[in-house]
Scaffold this motif. Structure first.
Motif, short mmCIF file in Angstrom:
data_model
loop_
_atom_site.label_atom_id
_atom_site.label_comp_id
_atom_site.label_asym_id
_atom_site.label_seq_id
_atom_site.Cartn_x
_atom_site.Cartn_y
_atom_site.Cartn_z
N UNK A 357 1.46 -11.58 16.79
CA UNK A 357 0.84 -10.98 15.46
C UNK A 357 0.59 -9.69 15.34
N UNK A 358 1.08 -9.10 14.52
CA UNK A 358 0.67 -7.49 14.24
C UNK A 358 -0.07 -7.57 12.72
N UNK A 359 -1.27 -6.97 13.33
CA UNK A 359 -2.08 -6.61 12.32
C UNK A 359 -1.83 -5.19 11.93
N UNK A 360 -1.80 -4.81 10.72
CA UNK A 360 -1.48 -3.59 10.05
C UNK A 360 -2.57 -3.09 9.21
N UNK A 361 -3.03 -1.99 9.75
CA UNK A 361 -4.00 -1.18 8.96
C UNK A 361 -3.28 -0.26 8.00
N UNK A 362 -3.17 -0.44 6.82
CA UNK A 362 -2.30 0.39 5.88
C UNK A 362 -3.00 1.70 5.73
N UNK A 363 -2.35 2.51 5.94
CA UNK A 363 -2.43 4.18 5.35
C UNK A 363 -2.03 4.74 4.29
N UNK A 364 -0.75 4.13 3.95
CA UNK A 364 -0.16 4.71 2.65
C UNK A 364 0.79 3.69 2.22
N UNK A 365 0.89 3.50 0.86
CA UNK A 365 1.76 2.66 0.29
C UNK A 365 2.57 3.55 -0.85
N UNK A 382 7.26 -7.50 -10.25
CA UNK A 382 5.86 -7.76 -10.30
C UNK A 382 4.93 -8.17 -9.01
N UNK A 383 5.72 -8.88 -7.97
CA UNK A 383 4.72 -8.85 -6.94
C UNK A 383 4.88 -7.78 -5.94
N UNK A 384 5.89 -6.83 -5.99
CA UNK A 384 5.64 -5.62 -5.20
C UNK A 384 4.40 -4.80 -5.98
N UNK A 385 4.43 -4.75 -7.10
CA UNK A 385 3.39 -4.04 -7.94
C UNK A 385 1.84 -4.54 -7.61
N UNK A 386 1.77 -5.81 -7.68
CA UNK A 386 0.37 -6.55 -7.17
C UNK A 386 0.45 -5.99 -5.86
N UNK A 387 1.14 -6.21 -4.70
CA UNK A 387 1.18 -5.77 -3.40
C UNK A 387 0.49 -4.34 -3.17
N UNK A 388 0.95 -3.38 -4.08
CA UNK A 388 0.66 -1.90 -4.07
C UNK A 388 -0.79 -1.83 -4.40
N UNK A 389 -1.20 -2.77 -5.25
CA UNK A 389 -2.72 -2.52 -5.86
C UNK A 389 -3.79 -3.03 -4.90
N UNK A 390 -3.54 -3.98 -4.37
CA UNK A 390 -4.33 -4.92 -3.30
C UNK A 390 -4.54 -4.08 -2.08
N UNK A 391 -5.76 -3.98 -1.87
CA UNK A 391 -6.19 -3.12 -0.40
C UNK A 391 -6.66 -4.23 0.54
N UNK A 392 -5.74 -4.25 1.44
CA UNK A 392 -6.33 -5.23 2.49
C UNK A 392 -5.21 -5.02 3.81
N UNK A 393 -5.73 -5.55 4.84
CA UNK A 393 -4.94 -5.57 6.13
C UNK A 393 -3.64 -6.51 5.79
N UNK A 394 -2.37 -6.05 6.58
CA UNK A 394 -1.21 -7.00 6.45
C UNK A 394 -1.16 -7.61 7.77
#
Length: 427
Positions: A357-365, A382-394
């Motif tokens: 499992x790779x927990x990714x702390x996102x620093x830039x989109x 639309x899916x990518x646009x929504x993904x860009x807006x949401x701030x959460x770990x991946x």
């Protein structure tokens, strides 16, 4: 010395009370000292008036009022210590009662024995309260820590089922990974998107595969030449469906169509900026896959996905990913989406399956918006646009790895499983 509390003692020889906290003494008369000593020795039992008169006035005959006056004076001298109570037991005598509640905050810090004894004497309520607070603190720390997110997200997946798939005319069971709340797990949710009348691949003799769903995306990852040595990475088939309507994908023409689409320029090559490399020598672990999304009546959509890991220690480092979405007719200007962050790797289980499992702390989109989007590619934009807006770990799950390939569940376009080619590059 007779100990009354962890910090209050009776020195019978010196005829005084010794306060270890305030570092002071309280003078007692010989009778007061003797009476109090007898009460302490009795350990909470009732002492008769006759006993106390005999101890306080040895070889002397005094009136009962002398004992009454002595007890009254002792009570005044013990007033600063509310946990020490000298009780009158009607018709019987007197009793010394010491409360179990010790005033720990008053203890001398240089008296470890007193501190230890006081802690032992703390009331059950205080002990229970302390335990509850400690448990709540641990629970709070656990809930807020990164590993809690890893455990929680991994636990939402299951791998207890296998489903039969017919790929190119070859029927075989494959492991199924699915989210807890997914209701529809029938094999038809995957199989119905392949047109049965053209589901033939003459070169395919056997395969290994995985299937996955998060309830929205139904995906399958197929290696057509898997053997004991692993997967060569040639002819990988990754298909994901987002629509419940059967797509009618013709497998006999699918292979040629994918070759044509994959020969186009890969817009999403992961280029790691030199300024981000702190040392001269790095190793980039790169994974690349082409995932195809069939939709009935629409052009075939392809997502060209690349993942790169650069380890800074045994289990963490820099993370880069890029996705590029196009359609078979090139009617959509490439939709490019990049994610950068820092990963931490954990070894966990999904059911009986060991996974990384790779927990990714996102620093830039970074989303490069297209000039034009076809109707086939619009749901993915639309899916990518929504993904860009949401701030959460991946959370990325690596289910399998050999020298040439790996199988990942990636959360960039839904949670889709795909078989990736693997390259190790020295930078």
């Amino acid at each position: 010395m007779q100990k009354i509390t962890p910090y209050l003692e009776l020195d019978a020889e010196a005829k005084q009370l010794v306060d270890r906290v305030k570092n002071k003494t309280i003078t007692l008369t010989p009778s007061e000292s003797a009476v109090l000593n007898q009460l302490i020795i009795s350990s909470g039992a009732v002492c008769t008036k006759e006993e106390l008169l005999a101890e306080g006035w040895v070889d002397r005959v005094v009136a009962a009022t002398s004992l009454t006056q002595c007890v009254s004076t002792l009570r005044k001298k013990l007033e600063p210590y509310p946990e020490v109570v000298l009780r009158t037991i009607a018709g019987r005598g007197y009793q010394l009662n010491v409360s179990n509640r010790s005033h720990i905050t008053m203890l001398a810090v240089n008296d470890p024995i007193a501190v230890r004894d006081a802690l032992i004497d703390v009331s059950l309520l205080v002990k229970v309260s302390g335990i509850v607070i400690a448990v709540m603190l641990v629970a709070c720390l656990w809930y807020c820590c990164d590993y809690h997110g890893v455990v929680k997200n991994t636990a939402s997946w299951n791998s207890e089922k296998t489903i039969p798939l017919n790929i190119g005319g070859i029927k075989q069971g494959v492991p199924l990974l699915y989210k807890d709340d997914v209701a529809h797990l029938h094999p038809s949710m995957w199989q119905k998107h392949l047109a049965p009348e053209s589901n033939h691949l003459t070169q395919l003799k056997s395969y290994s595969g995985y299937a996955a769903t998060d309830g929205n995306y139904y995906s399958m990852a197929i290696c057509p030449d898997y053997d004991k040595k692993g997967c060569s990475g040639h002819g990988l088939i990754n298909i994901a469906a987002t629509d419940l309507t059967p797509a009618g994908l013709h497998m006999d023409s699918f292979a040629e169509l994918t070759k044509t689409m994959e020969q186009r320029i890969r817009y999403n090559r992961v280029i790691i900026p030199p300024t981000e490399l702190d040392e001269a020598n790095f190793v980039e672990h790169n994974y690349h896959a082409d995932i195809y999304y069939p939709v009935k009546g629409e052009m075939l959509v392809r997502s060209d996905i690349s993942l790169s890991l650069i380890y800074e220690d045994d289990s963490s480092g820099k993370f880069y990913s890029a996705a590029c979405v196009t359609d078979e007719g090139c009617l959509t200007t490439p939709i490019k989406y990049k994610v950068k962050g820092h990963f931490t790797q954990y070894r966990e289980k999904i059911g009986e399956l060991d996974v990384d499992v790779f927990q990714v702390k996102v620093t830039q989109k970074q989303l490069f918006k297209p000039d034009k989007v076809s109707s086939a590619a619009m749901p993915f934009y639309r899916e990518i646009r929504k993904h860009e807006i949401i701030e959460e770990d991946l959370y990325f799950y690596r289910l399998y790895k050999d020298k040439e390939t790996a199988v990942w569940i990636v959360p960039l376009l839904g949670n889709t499983v795909a078989w990736y080619k693997y390259d190790k590059v020295n930078i």
